[in-house]
Design an enzyme around this catalytic site. Structure first.
Site, PDB file in Angstrom:
ATOM      1  N   HIS A 177       0.511  -1.522  -0.163  1.00 38.60           N
ATOM      2  CA  HIS A 177      -0.016  -0.304   0.029  1.00 38.60           C
ATOM      3  C   HIS A 177       1.153   1.387   0.410  1.00 38.60           C
ATOM      4  CE1 HIS A 177      -3.332  -2.517   2.118  1.00 38.60           C
ATOM      5  NE2 HIS A 177      -3.277  -2.524   1.283  1.00 38.60           N
ATOM      6  N   LYS A 197     -16.571  -6.625   6.938  1.00 38.23           N
ATOM      7  CA  LYS A 197     -15.690  -7.669   6.441  1.00 38.23           C
ATOM      8  C   LYS A 197     -14.942  -8.146   8.054  1.00 38.23           C
ATOM      9  CE  LYS A 197     -13.383  -6.734   2.031  1.00 38.23           C
ATOM     10  NZ  LYS A 197     -12.155  -6.405   0.797  1.00 38.23           N
ATOM     11  N   ARG A 200      -1.793  -6.285  -8.700  1.00 40.15           N
ATOM     12  CA  ARG A 200      -0.766  -7.606  -8.090  1.00 40.15           C
ATOM     13  C   ARG A 200      -0.621  -8.142  -9.456  1.00 40.15           C
ATOM     14  NH1 ARG A 200      -3.386  -7.339  -2.145  1.00 40.15           N
ATOM     15  NH2 ARG A 200      -4.867  -7.011  -3.232  1.00 40.15           N
ATOM     16  N   SER A 239      -3.047  -7.556   3.208  1.00 38.61           N
ATOM     17  CA  SER A 239      -2.947  -7.580   4.254  1.00 38.61           C
ATOM     18  C   SER A 239      -2.805  -8.904   5.245  1.00 38.61           C
ATOM     19  CB  SER A 239      -4.196  -7.019   4.554  1.00 38.61           C
ATOM     20  OG  SER A 239      -4.326  -5.550   3.796  1.00 38.61           O
TER      21      SER A 239
HETATM   22  P1  ADP Z   1      -9.663  -3.588  -1.068  1.00 41.94           P
HETATM   23  O1  ADP Z   1      -9.918  -4.089   0.096  1.00 41.94           O
HETATM   24  O2  ADP Z   1     -10.890  -2.140  -0.600  1.00 41.94           O
HETATM   25  O3  ADP Z   1      -9.033  -4.291  -2.149  1.00 41.94           O
HETATM   26  P2  ADP Z   1      -7.342  -3.401   0.292  1.00 41.94           P
HETATM   27  O4  ADP Z   1      -6.744  -2.783   1.395  1.00 41.94           O
HETATM   28  O5  ADP Z   1      -6.511  -5.058   0.271  1.00 41.94           O
HETATM   29  O6  ADP Z   1      -8.132  -3.163   0.163  1.00 41.94           O
HETATM   30  O7  ADP Z   1      -6.715  -2.638  -0.942  1.00 41.94           O
HETATM   31  C1  ADP Z   1      -6.788  -1.654  -1.290  1.00 41.94           C
HETATM   32  C2  ADP Z   1      -6.266  -1.300  -2.278  1.00 41.94           C
HETATM   33  O8  ADP Z   1      -4.457  -1.894  -3.017  1.00 41.94           O
HETATM   34  C3  ADP Z   1      -6.562  -2.054  -3.422  1.00 41.94           C
HETATM   35  O9  ADP Z   1      -6.304  -1.147  -4.992  1.00 41.94           O
HETATM   36  C4  ADP Z   1      -5.086  -3.779  -3.600  1.00 41.94           C
HETATM   37  O10 ADP Z   1      -5.076  -3.694  -4.885  1.00 41.94           O
HETATM   38  C5  ADP Z   1      -4.228  -2.234  -3.435  1.00 41.94           C
HETATM   39  N1  ADP Z   1      -3.236  -3.375  -3.133  1.00 41.94           N
HETATM   40  C6  ADP Z   1      -2.841  -4.166  -1.556  1.00 41.94           C
HETATM   41  N2  ADP Z   1      -1.363  -4.278  -1.978  1.00 41.94           N
HETATM   42  C7  ADP Z   1      -1.247  -4.389  -2.908  1.00 41.94           C
HETATM   43  C8  ADP Z   1       0.567  -4.602  -3.026  1.00 41.94           C
HETATM   44  N3  ADP Z   1       0.769  -5.455  -2.812  1.00 41.94           N
HETATM   45  N4  ADP Z   1       0.633  -4.057  -4.350  1.00 41.94           N
HETATM   46  C9  ADP Z   1       0.151  -3.512  -4.803  1.00 41.94           C
HETATM   47  N5  ADP Z   1      -1.258  -2.795  -5.019  1.00 41.94           N
HETATM   48  C10 ADP Z   1      -1.829  -3.350  -3.219  1.00 41.94           C
END
Ligand code: ADP
Length: 164
Positions: A17, A41, A90, A128
């Protein structure tokens, strides 16, 4: 001035992130990291905790602000006067969902566009959920999240354990 929103659960924020936040903050004038208040969630951290953690790790970025939001993302974007939504990609598995979401958002709010940042290859595997999974079993997580977040996760897991 281009204002963007980077929405997500951030439960908790990872280096993946943070990489997107740092890169996006160089491309747009102002970036709001929007923390989704998603009780459905069943997050490990409350929305206030997730906001506070993001503030700690983005304090070096002057054009980044962290806020929580509920309801429709495009409504939050409109209220914030943002015209761009930032998301990270990703793997191909992210693509189908992200494409559907961005097309839906564009249908309901034609003036707001979604921009995708491809993951830094170093963090392509990182989510996460993976961090929480490893941490629950006492694995090392210092390659996944900043040191201050490692402490918060450890504290939270200890707290959850002692509440059982
Ligand atoms: P959500 O519940 O909206 O998926 P996340 O916190 O899991 O929320 O992710 C928020 C954003 O960050 C999403 O667009 C996700 O694809 C991106 N993201 C999460 N981890 C990574 C990573 N390792 N590299 C690039 N983008 C990421």
């Amino acid at each position: 001035m281009t204002k963007a929103i980077y929405p997500g659960s951030f439960d908790p924020v990872t280096f993946g992130h943070l990489d997107i936040i740092e890169r996006a903050s160089k491309v747009v004038d102002y970036l709001i990291v929007g923390v989704l208040n998603n009780s459905s969630k069943n997050p490990l951290f409350s929305v206030e905790e997730r906001v506070a953690m993001l503030q700690e790790v983005t304090s070096h970025l002057p054009n980044v602000e962290v806020q929580s939001f509920g309801g429709l993302l495009v409504d939050f974007a409109k209220q914030s006067d943002a015209s761009v939504i930032v998301r990270g990609l990703r793997a191909i598995t992210d693509f189908e969902y992200e494409l559907q979401m961005s097309q839906t958002n564009r249908k309901i709010a034609p003036n707001i566009d979604t921009v995708f940042f491809t993951t830094n290859l170093k963090y392509a595997y990182l989510s996460s959920s993976i961090v929480k999974e490893v941490a629950m079993y006492n694995g090392k997580i210092d390659e996944f999240v900043p040191p201050v977040i490692v402490s918060h996760i450890r504290e939270k897991i200890d707290q959850c354990g002692s509440n059982k």
